[in-house]
Design an enzyme around this catalytic site. Sequence first.
Site, short mmCIF file in Angstrom:
data_model
loop_
_atom_site.label_atom_id
_atom_site.label_comp_id
_atom_site.label_asym_id
_atom_site.label_seq_id
_atom_site.Cartn_x
_atom_site.Cartn_y
_atom_site.Cartn_z
N ASP A 33 -21.58 15.18 59.32
CA ASP A 33 -21.20 14.77 60.66
C ASP A 33 -20.00 14.01 60.92
O ASP A 33 -19.31 14.49 61.90
CB ASP A 33 -22.11 13.13 60.96
N ASP A 37 -17.38 15.89 63.71
CA ASP A 37 -16.79 14.91 64.71
C ASP A 37 -15.23 15.23 64.75
O ASP A 37 -14.61 15.03 65.83
CB ASP A 37 -17.06 13.33 64.27
N LEU A 83 -44.71 24.85 96.84
CA LEU A 83 -45.98 25.88 96.21
C LEU A 83 -47.29 25.55 97.11
O LEU A 83 -47.37 24.07 97.20
CB LEU A 83 -46.21 25.77 94.87
N GLU A 112 -47.74 30.73 84.86
CA GLU A 112 -46.46 29.79 84.04
C GLU A 112 -46.99 28.67 83.96
O GLU A 112 -47.92 28.19 84.79
CB GLU A 112 -45.23 29.85 84.70
N LYS A 114 -46.59 24.33 85.02
CA LYS A 114 -45.97 23.85 86.14
C LYS A 114 -45.50 22.38 85.53
O LYS A 114 -46.23 21.52 85.52
CB LYS A 114 -46.98 23.61 87.27
N ASP A 116 -43.99 19.06 84.98
CA ASP A 116 -43.93 17.70 85.90
C ASP A 116 -42.39 17.08 85.74
O ASP A 116 -42.21 16.17 84.68
CB ASP A 116 -45.06 16.76 85.55
N TYR A 217 -37.23 29.24 85.67
CA TYR A 217 -38.64 30.29 86.07
C TYR A 217 -38.00 31.30 87.23
O TYR A 217 -39.09 31.90 87.25
CB TYR A 217 -39.45 29.26 86.09
N LYS A 341 -53.73 22.82 90.35
CA LYS A 341 -53.44 21.77 90.06
C LYS A 341 -54.50 21.21 89.20
O LYS A 341 -55.48 21.36 89.41
CB LYS A 341 -52.93 20.88 90.98
N CYS A 434 -27.93 -10.56 100.27
CA CYS A 434 -29.10 -11.07 99.80
C CYS A 434 -30.09 -11.01 101.13
O CYS A 434 -29.69 -11.80 102.26
CB CYS A 434 -29.01 -12.34 99.15
N CYS A 437 -30.36 -15.26 101.35
CA CYS A 437 -29.04 -16.05 102.02
C CYS A 437 -27.89 -15.34 102.25
O CYS A 437 -26.98 -16.06 102.90
CB CYS A 437 -28.81 -16.98 100.68
N CYS A 450 -28.65 -11.46 93.37
CA CYS A 450 -28.00 -12.56 94.19
C CYS A 450 -27.21 -13.55 93.48
O CYS A 450 -28.21 -14.13 92.72
CB CYS A 450 -28.95 -13.03 95.10
N CYS A 455 -29.53 -20.03 96.53
CA CYS A 455 -30.20 -19.32 97.44
C CYS A 455 -31.72 -19.67 97.53
O CYS A 455 -32.41 -19.86 96.47
CB CYS A 455 -30.04 -17.79 96.98
S1 IVH Z 1 -41.82 28.66 91.48
C1 IVH Z 1 -40.53 28.91 96.36
N1 IVH Z 1 -42.56 27.98 89.27
O1 IVH Z 1 -42.86 23.14 91.39
C2 IVH Z 1 -40.96 27.75 95.33
N2 IVH Z 1 -41.99 26.21 90.50
O2 IVH Z 1 -44.31 22.67 94.51
C3 IVH Z 1 -40.97 28.60 93.91
N3 IVH Z 1 -42.44 24.18 89.56
O3 IVH Z 1 -40.38 21.73 92.75
C4 IVH Z 1 -41.29 27.73 92.96
N4 IVH Z 1 -42.85 24.92 87.40
O4 IVH Z 1 -39.71 22.82 91.14
C5 IVH Z 1 -42.22 27.51 90.42
N5 IVH Z 1 -43.12 27.80 86.94
C6 IVH Z 1 -43.01 27.41 88.11
C7 IVH Z 1 -42.63 25.84 88.32
C8 IVH Z 1 -42.26 25.50 89.64
C9 IVH Z 1 -42.43 23.74 88.36
C10 IVH Z 1 -42.01 23.13 90.66
C11 IVH Z 1 -40.93 23.50 91.47
C12 IVH Z 1 -40.94 23.00 92.67
C13 IVH Z 1 -42.48 22.60 92.76
C14 IVH Z 1 -43.05 23.32 93.80
#
Ligand code: IVH
Length: 709
Positions: A33, A37, A83, A112, A114, A116, A217, A341, A434, A437, A450, A455
Amino acid sequence: MSGDIQSLIDSLVKDVERHQDLYYKRAMPEISDMEYDAMFNRLLELEKKYPQYARQDSPTKRVGSDLDNKFPEVSHPVPMLSLDKLYVPEELEEWVGKIERDNEEELSLLVEEKVDGSTIVLHYEAGFLVRAVTRGDGYTGNDITENVRTIRDIPLSLPEPVTAVFRGEIYINIDDFNALNKDKENIYANPRNFSAGCLRRKKSSEVSGIPLRSFVYEWFSGKRQEGGPGPGSAVPPDGGHSGLHIEVLHRMTQLGFNVWPDIGFFSSPLVQEKYEEMFKAHPGWVRRSLSDISDYIDRKMGKRESLGYEIDGLVVKVNDYKTRIKMGHTSHHPRWAIAFKFKAPQAVSKIQCIETQVGRTGRVTPVARIEPVRISGSTVSNVTLHNQDYCTSLDIAVGDVVAVSRRGDVIPAVEEVLEKNEKGNKTYLINRNCPSCGTALVPDGAHIFCPNSNCPARVFGRISFFTSRGQMDIENLGSETIKRLMELGLIADIPDIYYFDPDALLGVEGFGEKKIQLIKDGIKRSKKKPYDVVLASLGLDDIGPKAVELLIDDGYGSIDVLLDAAGQKNMEIFTGIHGIGPRTAEKIIHQLNDPAVQNMIRKLKAAGLNFSYERGRDEAVRQVFSGEVWCVTGSFENFKPRELAMEEVKKRGGRVTSNITGKTTHLLAGINPGGKLAKAKKSGALVVVEEEFLKRIGNYAAPSGEKQQ
Ligand code: IVH
């Protein structure tokens, strides 16, 4: 000379990158390390000295800066649509069927994850990352480039001089989230809110230590599409390939982006054969026929827990960009993709207003009042929004429609904004002054305070805290009563509790003789509270039960000794105590030297409160039942009459009720407990028998003087 420096910098960049790769990606470092560095610092120094030779993709850019980011607004070259969503598999089959019917070409689809997280739009010019922008309202987002540069898996430069825009998602792994959120008093409801908050940090140096990650993506051409397919449609990339999404994903991995390691590709066997080589390079990607898609989604949902990051669904997309363009989009979403979903939001509500509350420490907390909704059995109408960062990360405004969750029995949280308000209300911003106050607020860490200790909101918070359960526990002096007493001008700060005349309340609405007597009794009883409780109840910053215990254990067993020590204004006196850090030491010194605090202590002392700790007397009455509500039933061997047991509970900070209510936490059950036993079991109160009770209260000596077991 100049050529030498450039080549020196170039070679250092290469070396640092190689060692980073060995360390972060392969976990097999070749140098120590310290050596690393030194190499890194050498590069930093050279870049500082010769900024003209510093490369924009230098790994030093990932360290971030201490300057405040401004996050200017930037418009998106291709608007970011949402979407469309589905929740049931049958609907998905319908969706696929319709595309097949509407299009002559042979269909292939991708699935793919999705993730979060937060959407990110990455702009590369001639291979260099030049801009990273949030989704914003879909048309304009905020430039958060400096923060995004600190994310290790986003390439600062590409191996080819590509000019294009990529879309992806920034997220944090669940384990990393849990560990880091703990340090932040667990204020973030989920990893998404946390990572979104981090991305909005003002100083990029603060982002650089956070293990944010990304998946990329989509690939969009950087050019605005004059007369082209329009917003949200997939614009065929100008990256030199055939315009099929599966190939684009592959190309993006070659460019160094993180693409999901498992992707589902669904097409006829003929098409699949074409990709023999490509699939070899991605062992996690699966190829199946179109009819297998539902089955794949089912299995993928089952594997959700083991991913290590949160996904809230899957995205099904059309593979061929020509078909995408033909299908087009609505004003809200493209028609060529759909989000499947996993679960509908727990409750949907609307933000009616956002109020700020000022607590006893001065901390200002925004609270959203929402249209009341029922979530997992109770009605929620107030949701805390914690602080400005939190509001900014949610992009929340009055009038927005939001998803509200209540995971387990934790406090309700806003998960996301589902629909922006139509009135054009902007993201909520805490006032500069605030609300109680008017004093200018001051930031400290993630919160804003504050600073005025007089206050009215702070004074009210301070008195309420002092009398509350677990503190001085003055039963009939709750928040509402305190508010009335303050309005009537009877009390203006903590000590007044012991100096005002409760009889002055006679005739005031809501205060009968009985209630006034209860208030008097409660105040009288509180004078018996031991020193440690009194000190912690003053509500001084950082002087809570833990610090008080440490101070007493270290010999500061009375207020005089403690005031004396603080008067010396020597931090080391306190930092020398194991468990007390410089921040707390400073606060102890500062507050105990404040004339207002000293005056308060003097008055309370004169009123007869305990300001010294007596071992033996006080140790026996550690507040082990604080916050608990006990009901006592049946007869006992050691407690005759059973009121003696009730006394023990009260002495230790517990409350006693004569009946089992929803608030009862414990039932002390003696011989012949009667109907209360069944009631306790039903209400969920914990049933405790005499023997266990004796163990919990420790060294109990019955009034006769005999030692009991
Ligand atoms: S394609 C025109 N692919 O979902 C929209 N979106 O509701 C094309 N998200 O905020 C989106 N994974 O950031 C796409 N594999 C994926 C995704 C994805 C997550 C998110 C995207 C967007 C939201 C759309």
